[in-house]
Motif scaffolding. Structure first.
Motif, PDB file in Angstrom:
ATOM      1  N   GLU A  23       0.832  -1.202   0.000  1.00 39.55           N
ATOM      2  CA  GLU A  23       0.000   0.000   0.000  1.00 39.55           C
ATOM      3  C   GLU A  23       0.869   1.255   0.000  1.00 39.55           C
ATOM      4  OE1 GLU A  23      -3.245  -0.147  -0.214  1.00 39.55           O
ATOM      5  OE2 GLU A  23      -3.205  -2.323  -0.163  1.00 39.55           O
ATOM      6  N   ASP A  24       0.209   2.354  -0.283  1.00 45.93           N
ATOM      7  CA  ASP A  24       0.913   3.630  -0.243  1.00 45.93           C
ATOM      8  C   ASP A  24       0.890   4.103   1.213  1.00 45.93           C
ATOM      9  OD1 ASP A  24       2.175   5.804  -1.034  1.00 45.93           O
ATOM     10  OD2 ASP A  24       0.467   6.789  -1.995  1.00 45.93           O
ATOM     11  N   ILE A  25       1.914   3.789   1.971  1.00 51.96           N
ATOM     12  CA  ILE A  25       1.871   4.051   3.419  1.00 51.96           C
ATOM     13  C   ILE A  25       2.961   5.030   3.824  1.00 51.96           C
ATOM     14  CG2 ILE A  25       0.782   1.954   4.307  1.00 51.96           C
ATOM     15  CD1 ILE A  25       3.541   0.668   4.298  1.00 51.96           C
ATOM     16  N   SER A  26       2.828   5.561   5.028  1.00 52.51           N
ATOM     17  CA  SER A  26       3.832   6.520   5.497  1.00 52.51           C
ATOM     18  C   SER A  26       5.135   5.794   5.784  1.00 52.51           C
ATOM     19  CB  SER A  26       3.341   7.190   6.783  1.00 52.51           C
ATOM     20  OG  SER A  26       3.392   6.249   7.827  1.00 52.51           O
ATOM     21  N   GLU A  31      19.086  -4.452  -6.723  1.00 53.22           N
ATOM     22  CA  GLU A  31      18.430  -3.824  -5.565  1.00 53.22           C
ATOM     23  C   GLU A  31      17.035  -4.404  -5.439  1.00 53.22           C
ATOM     24  OE1 GLU A  31      18.735  -0.646  -3.471  1.00 53.22           O
ATOM     25  OE2 GLU A  31      20.560  -1.840  -3.369  1.00 53.22           O
ATOM     26  N   ILE A  32      16.647  -4.700  -4.223  1.00 60.73           N
ATOM     27  CA  ILE A  32      15.299  -5.233  -4.063  1.00 60.73           C
ATOM     28  C   ILE A  32      14.315  -4.144  -4.499  1.00 60.73           C
ATOM     29  CG2 ILE A  32      13.628  -6.040  -2.358  1.00 60.73           C
ATOM     30  CD1 ILE A  32      16.304  -6.664  -0.727  1.00 60.73           C
ATOM     31  N   ARG A  33      13.375  -4.551  -5.306  1.00 61.66           N
ATOM     32  CA  ARG A  33      12.426  -3.569  -5.831  1.00 61.66           C
ATOM     33  C   ARG A  33      11.732  -2.854  -4.692  1.00 61.66           C
ATOM     34  NH1 ARG A  33       9.000  -6.866  -9.815  1.00 61.66           N
ATOM     35  NH2 ARG A  33      10.730  -8.130 -10.421  1.00 61.66           N
ATOM     36  N   LYS A  34      11.704  -1.552  -4.779  1.00 61.55           N
ATOM     37  CA  LYS A  34      11.098  -0.820  -3.668  1.00 61.55           C
ATOM     38  C   LYS A  34       9.588  -1.002  -3.675  1.00 61.55           C
ATOM     39  CE  LYS A  34      14.487   2.181  -2.086  1.00 61.55           C
ATOM     40  NZ  LYS A  34      15.559   2.131  -3.019  1.00 61.55           N
ATOM     41  N   HIS A  35       9.012  -0.938  -4.888  1.00 63.15           N
ATOM     42  CA  HIS A  35       7.563  -1.040  -4.966  1.00 63.15           C
ATOM     43  C   HIS A  35       7.175  -2.337  -5.633  1.00 63.15           C
ATOM     44  CE1 HIS A  35       7.028   2.896  -3.425  1.00 63.15           C
ATOM     45  NE2 HIS A  35       7.901   3.353  -4.298  1.00 63.15           N
ATOM     46  N   TYR A  36       6.222  -2.994  -4.992  1.00 65.48           N
ATOM     47  CA  TYR A  36       5.750  -4.248  -5.567  1.00 65.48           C
ATOM     48  C   TYR A  36       4.998  -3.982  -6.863  1.00 65.48           C
ATOM     49  CZ  TYR A  36       2.382  -7.886  -6.458  1.00 65.48           C
ATOM     50  OH  TYR A  36       1.615  -8.822  -7.072  1.00 65.48           O
ATOM     51  N   HIS A  37       5.194  -4.806  -7.866  1.00 63.46           N
ATOM     52  CA  HIS A  37       4.205  -4.822  -8.938  1.00 63.46           C
ATOM     53  C   HIS A  37       4.103  -6.253  -9.415  1.00 63.46           C
ATOM     54  CE1 HIS A  37       5.988  -5.269 -12.981  1.00 63.46           C
ATOM     55  NE2 HIS A  37       7.091  -4.982 -12.351  1.00 63.46           N
TER      56      HIS A  37
END
Ligand code: ADP
Length: 893
Positions: A233-236, A450-456
């Motif tokens: 999710e788009d979280i803080s 680098e481990i992907r920062k954002h899942y897709h």
């Protein structure tokens, strides 16, 4: 008196005293009783007073000596004193004063032998036996040589004495033997009972560990799964940090369970060593990838030194060796605060197809106290507890390492200077399967992405129907949520029975099945699905979702017929990859555009193993996308350089668009092969999934692709680049042949390349060019020839010779007749053509034009499969619109 006797008997038979002690007590009491009766007999028959005195003396000292020996736990001393008294006093006195051979002392000698044998042990027994033997010989000799020294008994005394003694000794011996055998039987039964008890305890312990692992994995599955959803999710930043901490803690918990399971398996002797041939470099890459990140986080330098004489392929249990090294390396990072960690690997004694591989891990950490080193490999033992109390650990790691090393016939040693650092050395003998040398090993090449920062999500399949079966609602929820982004339609069932009802009504494209369910379990349910009359999912792939780790369980599931295996806690990527690998290709759309390669990762997830040989190629190989996917051929894009910018071949630019752009703008474009660095990155990304890469490059004299790929491959020990000798679909056909050849699991790369060479020489690639303008613009044709061709309606036919494009022939006339002539010429000698596949690869032509070409071709050879393939932009810009080629293979004689 009776009470005393009873308590003595209880002490002898039922007490928990030591067996030796009880034998001593019994034998001494029995012997004393017999001697007492003999003494009475002696007195009654008027035996020599000296003999009676000796007997009385031994009977007097026996009770205090026995009680002292038992009380002070000195059985041997007590038995020794009594034996000494009997041997040195009673027997000689009885012989010399009790009638010699006409008395009974000789019968008592036999009894003494028995007593010594049963009560004494070790050296004392041997010495006393020798003394007794010497004494008997001396008595016989003396009485023979000097009969006057031994007064004979009267005939009455002789018979009476000997009769009483024989009866007494006989009785005592019988009682002693009966007692001994009863005691042995009791001890035996006790030992057997204990063995059964221990076995039961072991079984219970294993059951406990196995069910504990299952029970703990189920909630961790929920934690990790839902936490993954939070991370998506788009979280803080703060929430993300918390979620990452939850992830790290869950992983620690998981590795703890795995350690405990390993220990329990080792205790019960069920730790299986599964040997197979493996690629040393690939294994090292994986280790390096894992440790690098951890060392980096702590600011430590991590270096790897590999002996260049190391063979490329070895035969042993790769998984366990990795476990050993990761354990030691993790410790080195854990217990080092500054400085470095170094892994060195050396190879020696490479005779007889075997080698001794030495792995050394050196760190500049806190070191280990000298007195702790002997206990380092004990389970649950942590050293320097005070100092290490803030470092996570259980003290199980090194105990597992030691036992695994022993199972692999290896050795482990440690040397350490407290406060300065430690060196762990593991030596494991292994067989060599690939004698080629690993050469210079550059670990930098193997640093992971680098481990992907954002899942897709890796794919989408909105038309796929997937059934998830699990008795645990939280598990169902996790699996459904993890698959949400793939847009597959999920349905759930709470039990095997419910699943069977649903498979009667709906056809699912895949079923995810939990194993341990109350009532019908996953295996029973799978069997029922396969033979369900009227069932719509008899052939549907079923993937088992299980908390049962271990290679033996995996084998069981495979044998039962499951099409995949996913271990709980379910990892989002594994779930997607495994599902993708079993879903019908036409339902799946790949979204993995980040790497600009088309590859189906599913295959790896499906088997859980590395592919022995992965065939790769470039985008200019002009193969249909579905074929690339189904054959697992990753592709690296060429570049198309135009006035508007640089595009990735086939991804950012389509062939038709480029041709339209070129004719609209009346301009030219160039194609360019990937750079050495791009090839390096491409290979490095794929290597963790396979043991060897075989890259099929464009004909070496037509592009820089081959040279660049070759240069990039020199940085790896397990990448081979092949000059296909062809371009476009001809090159694609070489790649397809390579995939067909690569289906065995042990590949001798040299023999493989030879076979492929033979195949590629049979492939025929030719193109008829409509206008030579594009060849001229791309610099492949001189201006003079271009003008000549234009003026006289000449259409060159391009063929491949010696890995270069050359003009094979020139056809003259209008397009229609020229095309027909080309088709006839290209397919001449139809009896020699392999009719299985024909590629009609074209540039800027309408589909009906291409269909017409197909019809003409089919009139000559009845091809079983014809691909109508648009050429890639990089090929198109060199040939221009209206160009097409017939590409096929000649028969293999
Ligand atoms: P854990 O690390 O989980 O405590 P291990 O069995 O892996 O358990 O290690 C046992 C003990 O050995 C550790 O507690 C630590 O004190 C010591 N030890 C292991 N490796 C090192 C190292 N590289 N440097 C210093 N101490 C170490």
């Amino acid at each position: 008196m009776i009470k005393k006797l009873q308590s003595l008997l209880d002490r002898i038979i039922y007490s928990e005293r030591d067996f030796q002690e009880r034998s001593f007590l019994f034998l001494t009491s029995t012997a004393a009783a017999a001697l007492f009766i003999a003494l009475i007999g002696d007195i009654v028959t008027g035996e020599n007073p000296l003999e009676c005195g000796a007997l009385s003396a031994i009977l007097l000292i026996t009770p205090p000596v026995t009680s002292y020996a038992i009380k002070h736990n000195k059985v041997q001393l007590g038995a020794g004193i009594i034996s000494f008294g009997v041997t040195f006093i009673v027997l000689p006195v009885a012989f010399f004063f009790g009638g010699g051979l006409t008395g009974a002392s000789i019968v008592w000698v036999a009894f003494t032998y028995l007593y010594l044998g049963l009560t004494l042990t070790g050296v004392l027994r041997a010495v006393m036996m020798c003394i007794l033997t010497a004494l008997v010989i001396a008595e016989y000799t003396l009485s023979y040589l000097n009969p006057e020294l031994v007064p004979q008994h009267s005939r009455f005394m002789w018979y009476t004495d000997s009769c009483i003694s024989v009866l007494l000794v006989g009785l005592v011996i019988t009682v002693m033997v009966l007692f001994q055998s009863r005691m042995f039987m009791r001890e035996n039964k006790k030992a057997k009972d204990q063995a059964i008890e221990i076995e039961e305890m072991n079984k219970a312990q294993n059951r406990f560990f196995s069910s504990m692992s299952h029970e703990i994995r189920t909630p961790i599955n929920t934690i990790i799964g839902l936490n993954e959803m939070i991370l998506r999710e788009d979280i803080s930043d703060e929430v993300a940090e918390d979620a990452r901490n939850i992830k790290a803690a869950s992983n620690i918990l998981l590795s703890l369970i795995n350690d405990i399971l390993d220990v329990s398996k080792m205790h019960s002797g069920k730790m299986d060593i599964v040997k197979s041939s493996y690629d040393v470099g690939v294994m090292l890459s994986e280790i390096v990838n894992m440790i690098w990140v951890k060392a980096d986080e702590k600011g430590l330098k991590f270096s790897v030194n590999v002996d260049p004489n190391m063979p490329a392929g070895l035969y042993s249990d790769e998984v366990r060796i990795k476990q050993i090294l990761l354990n030691i390396l993790n410790n080195a990072v854990k217990y080092t605060n500054e400085g470095s960690v170094t892994l060195s690997i050396n190879c020696s004694g490479t005779d007889n197809g075997r080698a001794l591989i030495t792995y050394t891990v050196e760190d500049t950490g806190m070191g280990i106290r000298k007195e702790s080193i002997p206990h380092l490999f004990d389970a649950f033992r942590r050293e320097d507890e005070k100092k290490n109390r803030y470092i996570e650990g259980t003290g199980l790691g090194l105990s597992i390492v030691k036992q695994l090393t022993d199972l692999l016939d290896g050795e482990i040693t440690v040397s350490s200077v407290y406060t300065k650092g430690s060196v762990f050395e593991v030596r494991i003998p292994q067989e060599i399967t690939d004698r080629r040398l690993i050469g210079k090993y550059d670990p930098e090449k193997f640093r992971g992405e680098e481990i992907r920062k954002h899942y897709h999500q890796s794919f989408e399949a909105p038309d796929a129907r997937v059934l998830i079966v699990d008795d645990n609602n939280a598990n169902l929820m996790v699996a459904e949520k993890l698959l949400r982004e793939t847009r597959v339609k999920t349905e759930t069932a709470n039990s095997g029975e419910e699943c069977l009802k649903m498979t009667l009504q709906t056809h699912y494209h895949a079923i995810l099945m939990d194993h341990m369910m109350p009532g019908m379990d996953g295996i029973e349910c799978l069997r029922a699905i396969r033979r369900q009359s009227g069932g719509l999912c008899k052939d549907t792939p079923v993937i088992v979702l299980t908390a049962n780790a271990g290679s033996e369980n995996k084998a069981i599931y495979r044998k039962e017929g499951f099409n995949g295996y996913i271990l709980k806690p379910v990892e989002a990527k594994t779930l997607e990859d495994t599902l993708r690998s079993v879903l019908p290709i036409d339902l799946v759309t790949g979204l993995d555009t980040e790497k600009k390669t088309f590859d189906s990762e599913g295959f790896i997830a499906k088997t859980g193993q590395k592919i022995p040989l992965l065939v790769t190629t470039d985008s200019v190989s002009d193969l249909p996308l579905e074929l690339l996917r189904s054959m697992n051929i990753p592709v690296l894009s060429y570049k198309v350089i135009t006035g508007e910018g640089v595009f990735s071949d086939g991804i950012e630019a389509g062939g038709d668009d480029i041709i339209r752009y070129l004719s609209d703008k009346d301009t030219s474009a160039k194609s360019e092969a990937p750079s050495v660095e791009e090839y390096e990155e491409f290979f490095a990304n794929l290597l963790p999934r396979c043991q060897h890469i075989l890259h099929i490059a464009m004909a070496k004299n037509s592009s820089h692709g081959y040279a660049n790929a070759l240069q990039a491959s020199s940085a790896f020990y397990n990448v081979t680049v092949i000059d296909s000798g062809h371009l476009s679909s001809g090159m694609g056909l070489v790649a397809l042949e390579a995939v067909k050849l690569a289906d065995s699991d042990r590949i001798d790369i040299d023999a493989f390349v030879k076979k492929l060479d033979h195949k590629k020489n049979r492939i025929k690639t030719s193109f008829i060019v409509d206008t030579t303008e594009y060849l001229y613009r791309s610099g492949r044709l001189s201006e003079r020839i271009y003008k000549l061709c234009n003026a006289f309606l000449l259409h060159p036919v391009i063929v491949m010779k010696k890995s270069a494009m050359t003009v094979g022939s020139i056809l003259v006339g209008e397009r229609d007749s020229v095309c027909k002539a080309y088709i006839k010429r290209a397919l001449r000698n139809p009896e020699r053509i392999d009719p299985s596949v024909l590629f009609i690869t074209y540039v800027g032509m309408k589909l009906d034009e291409v269909e017409a070409v197909k019809r003409e071709a089919m009139k000559i050879v009845k091809f079983e499969k014809v691909y109508l393939q648009k050429a890639s932009p990089a090929v198109s810009i060199n040939c221009g619109p209206g160009t097409f080629g017939l590409i096929y293979s000649k028969k293999d004689y």
